[in-house]
Design a protein around this motif. Structure first.
Motif, PDB file in Angstrom:
ATOM      1  N   ASP A 232     -12.633  -5.649  -8.699  1.00 24.91           N
ATOM      2  CA  ASP A 232     -12.478  -5.065  -7.858  1.00 24.91           C
ATOM      3  C   ASP A 232     -12.767  -6.820  -6.893  1.00 24.91           C
ATOM      4  OD1 ASP A 232     -13.438  -2.550  -7.171  1.00 24.91           O
ATOM      5  OD2 ASP A 232     -15.552  -2.665  -7.887  1.00 24.91           O
ATOM      6  N   ILE A 233     -13.053  -7.598  -7.458  1.00 24.22           N
ATOM      7  CA  ILE A 233     -13.090  -8.778  -7.423  1.00 24.22           C
ATOM      8  C   ILE A 233     -11.102 -10.099  -7.116  1.00 24.22           C
ATOM      9  CG2 ILE A 233     -12.768 -11.678  -7.369  1.00 24.22           C
ATOM     10  CD1 ILE A 233     -15.361 -10.497  -9.961  1.00 24.22           C
ATOM     11  N   VAL A 234     -10.178  -8.540  -7.683  1.00 20.68           N
ATOM     12  CA  VAL A 234      -8.634  -9.701  -8.009  1.00 20.68           C
ATOM     13  C   VAL A 234      -8.589  -8.692  -6.350  1.00 20.68           C
ATOM     14  CG1 VAL A 234      -6.059  -9.701  -8.591  1.00 20.68           C
ATOM     15  CG2 VAL A 234      -8.502  -9.996  -9.923  1.00 20.68           C
ATOM     16  N   LEU A 235      -9.118  -7.327  -6.078  1.00 17.38           N
ATOM     17  CA  LEU A 235      -8.210  -6.587  -4.637  1.00 17.38           C
ATOM     18  C   LEU A 235      -8.669  -7.004  -3.215  1.00 17.38           C
ATOM     19  CD1 LEU A 235      -6.670  -3.617  -3.557  1.00 17.38           C
ATOM     20  CD2 LEU A 235      -8.212  -2.563  -3.986  1.00 17.38           C
ATOM     21  N   GLY A 236      -9.958  -7.329  -3.444  1.00 14.03           N
ATOM     22  CA  GLY A 236     -10.536  -7.767  -2.391  1.00 14.03           C
ATOM     23  C   GLY A 236     -10.276  -9.240  -1.947  1.00 14.03           C
ATOM     24  N   ARG A 237      -9.731 -10.056  -3.426  1.00 10.00           N
ATOM     25  CA  ARG A 237      -9.021 -11.341  -2.588  1.00 10.00           C
ATOM     26  C   ARG A 237      -7.704 -10.687  -2.106  1.00 10.00           C
ATOM     27  NH1 ARG A 237     -10.077 -16.148  -3.991  1.00 10.00           N
ATOM     28  NH2 ARG A 237     -12.141 -15.210  -4.120  1.00 10.00           N
ATOM     29  N   TYR A 238      -7.012  -9.703  -2.224  1.00 11.15           N
ATOM     30  CA  TYR A 238      -5.873  -9.300  -1.909  1.00 11.15           C
ATOM     31  C   TYR A 238      -5.871  -9.326  -0.047  1.00 11.15           C
ATOM     32  CZ  TYR A 238      -2.549 -10.357  -6.167  1.00 11.15           C
ATOM     33  OH  TYR A 238      -1.771 -11.200  -6.672  1.00 11.15           O
ATOM     34  N   VAL A 239      -6.919  -8.278  -0.580  1.00 10.59           N
ATOM     35  CA  VAL A 239      -7.405  -7.354   1.366  1.00 10.59           C
ATOM     36  C   VAL A 239      -7.794  -8.696   1.873  1.00 10.59           C
ATOM     37  CG1 VAL A 239      -8.557  -5.819   2.329  1.00 10.59           C
ATOM     38  CG2 VAL A 239      -7.329  -5.148   0.054  1.00 10.59           C
ATOM     39  N   PHE A 240      -8.138 -10.006   1.764  1.00 11.15           N
ATOM     40  CA  PHE A 240      -8.559 -10.437   2.600  1.00 11.15           C
ATOM     41  C   PHE A 240      -6.917 -11.427   2.991  1.00 11.15           C
ATOM     42  CE2 PHE A 240      -9.214 -15.432   1.941  1.00 11.15           C
ATOM     43  CZ  PHE A 240     -10.001 -15.760   3.344  1.00 11.15           C
ATOM     44  N   SER A 241      -6.641 -11.586   2.087  1.00  4.79           N
ATOM     45  CA  SER A 241      -5.645 -12.646   2.476  1.00  4.79           C
ATOM     46  C   SER A 241      -4.462 -11.778   2.771  1.00  4.79           C
ATOM     47  CB  SER A 241      -4.484 -12.849   1.191  1.00  4.79           C
ATOM     48  OG  SER A 241      -2.991 -13.327   0.808  1.00  4.79           O
ATOM     49  N   PHE A 242      -4.446 -10.443   2.939  1.00  2.14           N
ATOM     50  CA  PHE A 242      -3.260  -9.786   3.867  1.00  2.14           C
ATOM     51  C   PHE A 242      -4.092  -9.666   5.163  1.00  2.14           C
ATOM     52  CE2 PHE A 242      -1.843  -5.879   5.783  1.00  2.14           C
ATOM     53  CZ  PHE A 242      -0.918  -5.651   6.230  1.00  2.14           C
ATOM     54  N   LEU A 243      -5.032  -9.545   5.244  1.00  5.12           N
ATOM     55  CA  LEU A 243      -6.199  -9.111   6.453  1.00  5.12           C
ATOM     56  C   LEU A 243      -5.934 -10.522   7.042  1.00  5.12           C
ATOM     57  CD1 LEU A 243      -9.317  -8.309   6.061  1.00  5.12           C
ATOM     58  CD2 LEU A 243      -7.590  -7.229   7.406  1.00  5.12           C
ATOM     59  N   ASN A 244      -5.873 -11.954   6.347  1.00  9.92           N
ATOM     60  CA  ASN A 244      -5.629 -12.922   7.262  1.00  9.92           C
ATOM     61  C   ASN A 244      -4.005 -13.141   8.120  1.00  9.92           C
ATOM     62  OD1 ASN A 244      -7.169 -15.959   6.920  1.00  9.92           O
ATOM     63  ND2 ASN A 244      -7.698 -14.428   5.294  1.00  9.92           N
ATOM     64  N   TYR A 245      -3.243 -13.261   6.773  1.00 15.80           N
ATOM     65  CA  TYR A 245      -1.434 -12.224   7.527  1.00 15.80           C
ATOM     66  C   TYR A 245      -1.693 -11.808   8.766  1.00 15.80           C
ATOM     67  CZ  TYR A 245       2.483 -10.537   8.076  1.00 15.80           C
ATOM     68  OH  TYR A 245       4.018  -9.639   8.682  1.00 15.80           O
ATOM     69  N   PHE A 246      -2.142 -11.296   9.552  1.00 17.35           N
ATOM     70  CA  PHE A 246      -2.084  -9.640   9.587  1.00 17.35           C
ATOM     71  C   PHE A 246      -2.572  -9.807  11.159  1.00 17.35           C
ATOM     72  CE2 PHE A 246      -2.682  -5.746  11.575  1.00 17.35           C
ATOM     73  CZ  PHE A 246      -1.611  -4.482  11.934  1.00 17.35           C
ATOM     74  N   ILE A 247      -3.836 -10.694  11.096  1.00 16.98           N
ATOM     75  CA  ILE A 247      -4.548 -11.075  12.011  1.00 16.98           C
ATOM     76  C   ILE A 247      -3.513 -12.243  12.653  1.00 16.98           C
ATOM     77  CG2 ILE A 247      -6.532 -12.247  13.534  1.00 16.98           C
ATOM     78  CD1 ILE A 247      -8.305 -11.094  10.902  1.00 16.98           C
ATOM     79  N   SER A 248      -2.760 -12.855  11.969  1.00 16.66           N
ATOM     80  CA  SER A 248      -1.668 -13.957  12.113  1.00 16.66           C
ATOM     81  C   SER A 248      -0.792 -13.628  13.153  1.00 16.66           C
ATOM     82  CB  SER A 248      -1.854 -15.265  11.389  1.00 16.66           C
ATOM     83  OG  SER A 248      -0.798 -14.367  10.633  1.00 16.66           O
ATOM     84  N   PHE A 249      -0.049 -12.345  12.331  1.00 17.63           N
ATOM     85  CA  PHE A 249       1.212 -11.733  12.756  1.00 17.63           C
ATOM     86  C   PHE A 249       0.524 -10.886  14.387  1.00 17.63           C
ATOM     87  CE2 PHE A 249       3.319  -7.481  13.911  1.00 17.63           C
ATOM     88  CZ  PHE A 249       4.146  -8.321  13.794  1.00 17.63           C
ATOM     89  N   LEU A 250      -0.634 -10.313  14.811  1.00 13.89           N
ATOM     90  CA  LEU A 250      -1.188  -9.887  16.189  1.00 13.89           C
ATOM     91  C   LEU A 250      -1.114 -10.989  16.943  1.00 13.89           C
ATOM     92  CD1 LEU A 250      -3.868  -6.997  14.907  1.00 13.89           C
ATOM     93  CD2 LEU A 250      -1.313  -6.620  15.394  1.00 13.89           C
ATOM     94  N   ALA A 251      -1.478 -11.791  16.256  1.00 16.43           N
ATOM     95  CA  ALA A 251      -1.762 -13.325  17.099  1.00 16.43           C
ATOM     96  C   ALA A 251      -0.322 -14.097  17.467  1.00 16.43           C
ATOM     97  CB  ALA A 251      -2.885 -14.777  17.055  1.00 16.43           C
TER      98      ALA A 251
END
Length: 216
Positions: free
Chosen positions: A79-98
């Motif tokens: 869960d710790i590892v997957l949560g970190r990957y989800v967090f990382s992807f959210l950062n990317y996706f939000i920046s993409f939308l911006a």
């Protein structure tokens, strides 16, 4: 709440104080946009920046010994590892939308036509750049920790930069560039598929790396 979502939420909360750094991304994108750069270049620039910023959560984790905090919320190592990957992807996706929102602004201001195919190509290319860099970095950070991995974490940046620059210096590879330019649909599909494969393999390797580190 699912375990990995708890970690994602914790990472987002932990990085709240770092949000001001992302304002520099907007400034960089605005500069490139005013220069008339394509949406693909803008998206890749955003992906590059977010990949660079993604390592900050590991620095904060190590500095504040957040492993104890993660243990207190009763989540598994996966869960710790997957949560970190989800967090990382959210950062990317939000920046993409911006970036896309800023691109729409530039296109409207400069009276340029906005093509959906360019936006999709921008997503595919930027996601591939982001996935390649973070896909290599994340297992290294999970295995070694931020301090020991700082030097090694620059390897994917250099590797991606080299892959982008090589065709310009090797005439024999110019055909590959021409093929990409004339077969966008293939590039889009391949880029997204390869990105997902990289992220999946990276996640699996990170689990093994983090488990061995924790045992060590």
């Amino acid at each position: 709440m699912t375990g990995f979502l708890r970690i994602t939420k914790l990472d987002l909360f932990t990085m709240k104080s770092q949000l001001v750094m992302y304002l520099s991304l907007a400034l960089v994108v605005m500069m490139f946009g005013l220069m008339g750069s394509s949406v693909t270049i803008l998206c890749i620039t955003g992906a590059w920046f977010v990949a660079l910023m993604s390592s900050n959560i590991f620095a904060i984790q190590e500095k504040n010994n957040l492993d104890r905090l993660y243990g207190s919320v009763s989540v598994s190592l996966k869960d710790i590892v997957l949560g970190r990957y989800v967090f990382s992807f959210l950062n990317y996706f939000i920046s993409f939308l911006a970036v896309i929102i800023l691109h729409f602004g530039f296109a409207t201001f400069q009276d340029r036509t906005i093509e959906l195919s360019e936006i999709v190509l921008g997503f595919s290319a930027s996601f591939l750049v982001f996935s390649t860099i973070t896909g290599i970095q994340m297992p290294i950070y999970f295995k070694m920790g931020y301090t020991k991995a700082k030097v090694w974490s620059m390897v994917p940046f250099v590797a991606v930069m080299a892959l982008v620059a090589i065709p310009a210096f090797v005439p024999a590879l110019s055909g590959i560039v021409e093929f990409i330019q004339t077969h966008r649909s293939i590039l889009i599909v391949v880029g997204i598929v390869v990105s997902c494969i990289i992220q999946f393999l990276s996640y699996k390797i990170s689990i093994i790396a983090y488990r061995n580190r924790k045992r060590g």
